[in-house]
Design a protein around this motif. Structure first.
Motif, short mmCIF file in Angstrom:
data_model
loop_
_atom_site.label_atom_id
_atom_site.label_comp_id
_atom_site.label_asym_id
_atom_site.label_seq_id
_atom_site.Cartn_x
_atom_site.Cartn_y
_atom_site.Cartn_z
N GLY A 153 0.83 -1.20 0.00
CA GLY A 153 0.00 0.00 0.00
C GLY A 153 0.86 1.25 0.00
N GLY A 154 0.22 2.38 -0.33
CA GLY A 154 1.01 3.62 -0.44
C GLY A 154 0.39 4.80 0.27
N GLY A 155 -0.69 4.57 1.05
CA GLY A 155 -1.36 5.67 1.73
C GLY A 155 -0.85 5.85 3.15
N ASP A 156 -1.55 6.70 3.91
CA ASP A 156 -1.16 6.96 5.30
C ASP A 156 -1.16 5.68 6.14
N SER A 157 -2.15 4.82 5.90
CA SER A 157 -2.23 3.59 6.71
C SER A 157 -1.01 2.72 6.48
N ALA A 158 -0.68 2.46 5.21
CA ALA A 158 0.45 1.58 4.90
C ALA A 158 1.74 2.14 5.50
N ILE A 175 5.88 -2.29 -0.42
CA ILE A 175 5.76 -2.10 -1.87
C ILE A 175 4.52 -1.26 -2.17
N HIS A 176 4.63 -0.48 -3.26
CA HIS A 176 3.50 0.34 -3.69
C HIS A 176 3.42 0.27 -5.21
N ARG A 177 2.20 0.29 -5.73
CA ARG A 177 2.03 0.11 -7.18
C ARG A 177 2.43 1.34 -8.00
N LYS A 178 2.56 2.50 -7.33
CA LYS A 178 2.94 3.73 -8.05
C LYS A 178 4.42 4.04 -7.82
N ASP A 179 4.89 5.17 -8.39
CA ASP A 179 6.31 5.52 -8.22
C ASP A 179 6.55 6.48 -7.07
N PHE A 181 4.72 7.56 -2.86
CA PHE A 181 3.64 7.32 -1.89
C PHE A 181 2.53 8.35 -2.04
N ARG A 182 1.32 7.93 -1.74
CA ARG A 182 0.19 8.85 -1.68
C ARG A 182 0.12 9.50 -0.28
N ALA A 183 0.78 8.86 0.69
CA ALA A 183 0.71 9.30 2.09
C ALA A 183 1.21 10.74 2.25
N GLN A 184 0.83 11.37 3.37
CA GLN A 184 1.33 12.71 3.69
C GLN A 184 2.85 12.68 3.65
N ARG A 185 3.45 13.76 3.17
CA ARG A 185 4.90 13.83 2.94
C ARG A 185 5.68 13.47 4.21
N PHE A 239 -2.64 -2.80 3.35
CA PHE A 239 -3.33 -1.55 3.71
C PHE A 239 -3.63 -0.79 2.43
N ILE A 240 -4.67 -1.20 1.74
CA ILE A 240 -4.97 -0.56 0.46
C ILE A 240 -6.31 0.17 0.53
N GLY A 241 -6.64 0.64 1.72
CA GLY A 241 -7.84 1.44 1.90
C GLY A 241 -9.05 0.61 2.31
P1 NDP Z 1 -6.00 5.41 1.06
O1 NDP Z 1 -7.22 5.20 0.26
O2 NDP Z 1 -5.56 6.78 1.40
O3 NDP Z 1 -4.75 4.69 0.34
C1 NDP Z 1 -4.86 3.41 -0.18
C2 NDP Z 1 -3.54 3.04 -0.85
O4 NDP Z 1 -3.63 1.71 -1.32
C3 NDP Z 1 -3.20 3.93 -2.04
O5 NDP Z 1 -1.83 4.20 -2.06
C4 NDP Z 1 -3.61 3.06 -3.24
O6 NDP Z 1 -2.81 3.23 -4.38
C5 NDP Z 1 -3.34 1.67 -2.72
N1 NDP Z 1 -4.23 0.69 -3.35
C6 NDP Z 1 -5.57 0.75 -3.47
N2 NDP Z 1 -6.04 -0.36 -4.07
C7 NDP Z 1 -4.95 -1.12 -4.35
C8 NDP Z 1 -4.78 -2.39 -4.97
N3 NDP Z 1 -5.81 -3.12 -5.42
N4 NDP Z 1 -3.53 -2.87 -5.10
C9 NDP Z 1 -2.46 -2.17 -4.65
N5 NDP Z 1 -2.56 -0.97 -4.03
C10 NDP Z 1 -3.80 -0.46 -3.90
O7 NDP Z 1 -6.27 4.51 2.40
P2 NDP Z 1 -5.57 4.59 3.83
O8 NDP Z 1 -6.14 3.45 4.58
O9 NDP Z 1 -4.12 4.68 3.73
O10 NDP Z 1 -6.13 5.93 4.47
C11 NDP Z 1 -7.55 6.14 4.64
C12 NDP Z 1 -7.79 7.48 5.34
O11 NDP Z 1 -7.31 7.45 6.69
C13 NDP Z 1 -7.04 8.64 4.64
O12 NDP Z 1 -7.83 9.78 4.72
C14 NDP Z 1 -5.82 8.80 5.50
O13 NDP Z 1 -5.30 10.10 5.43
C15 NDP Z 1 -6.37 8.48 6.90
N6 NDP Z 1 -5.29 8.03 7.79
C16 NDP Z 1 -4.58 8.99 8.46
C17 NDP Z 1 -3.54 8.61 9.27
C18 NDP Z 1 -2.78 9.68 9.98
O14 NDP Z 1 -3.05 10.85 9.74
N7 NDP Z 1 -1.85 9.33 10.82
C19 NDP Z 1 -3.15 7.21 9.47
C20 NDP Z 1 -3.93 6.30 8.67
C21 NDP Z 1 -4.96 6.70 7.87
P3 NDP Z 1 -2.84 4.55 -5.29
O15 NDP Z 1 -2.00 5.56 -4.56
O16 NDP Z 1 -2.25 4.06 -6.56
O17 NDP Z 1 -4.29 4.92 -5.41
#
Ligand code: NDP
Length: 314
Positions: A153-158, A175-179, A181-185, A239-241
Motif C-alpha cells: 500500500g502507499g497511503g497513510d495507513s500503509a 511495496i507500492h504500485r505507483k512511483d 507514496f500517496r501518504a502525507q509527505r 493496507f490498500i484502503g
Molecule cells: P487510502 O485510500 O488513502 O490509500 C490506499 C492506498 O492503497 C493507495 O496508495 C492506493 O494506491 C493503494 N491501493 C488501493 N487499491 C490497491 C490495490 N488493489 N492494489 C495495490 N494498491 C492499492 O487509504 P488509507 O487506509 O491509507 O487511508 C484512509 C484514510 O485514513 C485517509 O484519509 C488517511 O489520510 C487516513 N489516515 C490517516 C492517518 C494519519 O493521519 N496518521 C493514518 C492512517 C490513515 P494509489 O495511490 O495508486 O491509489
C-alpha cells in the motif's frame, strides 16, 4: 410519540454500536440496535486480542463480542437481527427509520456501520488470513517480532503501519504500485528514511504462497522491468484502503476518503445523527477507540434528545 418508539436507534452491531447501545440504555434511553448478521463486527475476525485494556490474558474476538452483547442486553438494549431499508428526516427533525422489523420514528440515530476493508484479491490471500495475512499491524505485528514482513500500500495507513512494524523488526519491505507514496509527505519520508524499511515502488503482488498454516513466500511483479520474482516472507500486511458503509446517509458530510466527518462528540453534519467506529474519520482504528466512540456518542445523543425535548418535542 407512541410508547413503543425507541429514543435512539443504533445501526451496526460491532464494538462501536454495542458500546453506544449499552451506554445509551444505561443512561435511561430506550435503545434499539439493528444488526443484520451476528453482533461483533470485525471482532469476529480476531483470533486473539491481546491489547484490549483490562484483560491480562488474551481474549478471543468472539468472546469479547459475546460479552458486549450480553452486557448491552442486560442494560435493556433491544437487538433486532434485521436490516435497514432507509432513513429519512421528517419536518419535525425526527428520523423515520424503515427496517425489516417495522418503521420507527426517533430523535437520534447512531450510525456504526463500519467500513469494508479492501482486499488485494490475489491467490493465497483469503486462505492465509489470520495465518500471516493481516490488515492490522497493531493487532498482529507483535506475533511476527524479528521476522521478515511485507507491507502493501502507499497511503497513510500503509506508511504508518510500516513505521509501527519497523519497531518490531529490522526486515520490513513496503511495496507500492505507483512511483511515489500517496501518504502525507512527513509520514512518507519517515518511511523512506527508516533503516529497518526497504521501500520498493512500482511493485504489485501476484500471489501469497504458504502451506495453509503459515506464509512461506510472496510472488511479486516489478512493473517497470515487467518481471516476476519470488521472495520469502513470514507475514503480509495489506493496507490498500477501505470502503466506509455510508449508503444509508447520502447527505452527510464525508472527508476525501469517504469517511463521515464528526466532531469530538461524534456529531455529524446532520443534527441528531452520530457516527462511531470505522465509518467515521478517525486517526486510529482499534477495538478500544471504537468502544470509546460509542460511549461518547451515547452521551452526546442523550444530551441532544434532552435539549430537543426541552424545546418542543415530547
Ligand atoms: P487510502 O485510500 O488513502 O490509500 C490506499 C492506498 O492503497 C493507495 O496508495 C492506493 O494506491 C493503494 N491501493 C488501493 N487499491 C490497491 C490495490 N488493489 N492494489 C495495490 N494498491 C492499492 O487509504 P488509507 O487506509 O491509507 O487511508 C484512509 C484514510 O485514513 C485517509 O484519509 C488517511 O489520510 C487516513 N489516515 C490517516 C492517518 C494519519 O493521519 N496518521 C493514518 C492512517 C490513515 P494509489 O495511490 O495508486 O491509489
Amino acid at each position: 410519540m407512541s410508547e413503543k418508539q425507541p429514543d435512539v436507534i443504533i445501526i451496526g452491531g460491532g464494538v462501536a454500536g454495542l458500546s453506544a447501545a449499552q451506554y445509551a440504555a444505561r443512561a435511561g434511553l430506550k435503545a434499539h440496535l439493528f444488526e443484520e448478521l451476528a453482533p461483533g463486527g470485525l471482532l469476529l475476525n480476531i483470533d486473539i486480542l491481546e491489547n484490549y485494556p483490562g484483560y491480562d490474558k488474551p481474549i478471543s474476538g468472539f468472546e469479547l463480542a459475546d460479552n458486549l452483547t450480553k452486557q448491552a442486553e442486560q442494560f435493556g438494549v433491544e437487538i433486532h437481527y434485521s436490516g435497514i431499508a432507509g432513513i429519512e428526516r421528517n419536518s419535525d427533525g425526527l428520523f423515520v427509520v424503515t427496517t425489516d422489523d417495522g418503521i420507527f420514528t426517533v430523535p437520534a440515530v447512531i450510525l456504526a456501520t463500519g467500513a469494508k476493508r479492501r482486499e488485494l484479491g490475489v491467490p493465497g490471500e483469503i486462505e492465509h488470513q489470520g495465518k500471516g495475512v493481516s490488515y492490522c499491524a497493531t493487532c498482529d505485528g507483535p506475533f511476527f517480532k524479528g521476522k521478515r514482513m511485507l507491507v502493501v500500500g502507499g497511503g497513510d495507513s500503509a506508511c504508518t503501519e510500516a513505521l509501527f512494524l519497523s519497531k518490531l523488526s529490522g526486515d520490513i519491505v513496503i511495496i507500492h504500485r505507483k512511483d511515489r507514496f500517496r501518504a502525507q509527505r512527513s509520514i512518507a519520508s519517515n518511511v523512506e528514511n527508516n533503516a529497518n524499511v526497504e521501500v520498493r515502488f512500482n511493485q504489485t503482488v501476484n500471489e501469497i504462497k504458504g502451506d495453509g498454516h503459515k506464509i512461506t513466500s510472496v510472488s511479486l511483479h516489478d512493473i517497470v522491468n515487467n518481471r516476476d520474482y519470488e521472495e520469502e516472507f513470514d507475514a503480509v500486511f495489506i493496507f490498500i484502503g477501505a470502503d466506509p458503509r455510508v449508503d444509508l446517509v447520502p447527505d452527510v458530510e464525508l472527508d476525501e476518503a469517504g469517511y463521515i466527518v464528526t466532531d469530538e462528540l461524534m456529531r455529524t453534519s446532520i443534527p441528531g445523527l452520530f457516527a462511531v467506529g470505522d465509518v467515521r474519520n478517525t486517526p486510529f482504528r482499534q477495538v478500544v477507540t471504537s468502544a470509546a466512540d460509542g460511549a461518547v456518542a451515547a452521551h452526546a445523543a442523550n444530551e441532544y434528545i434532552d435539549e430537543l425535548r426541552g424545546q418542543a418535542y415530547v
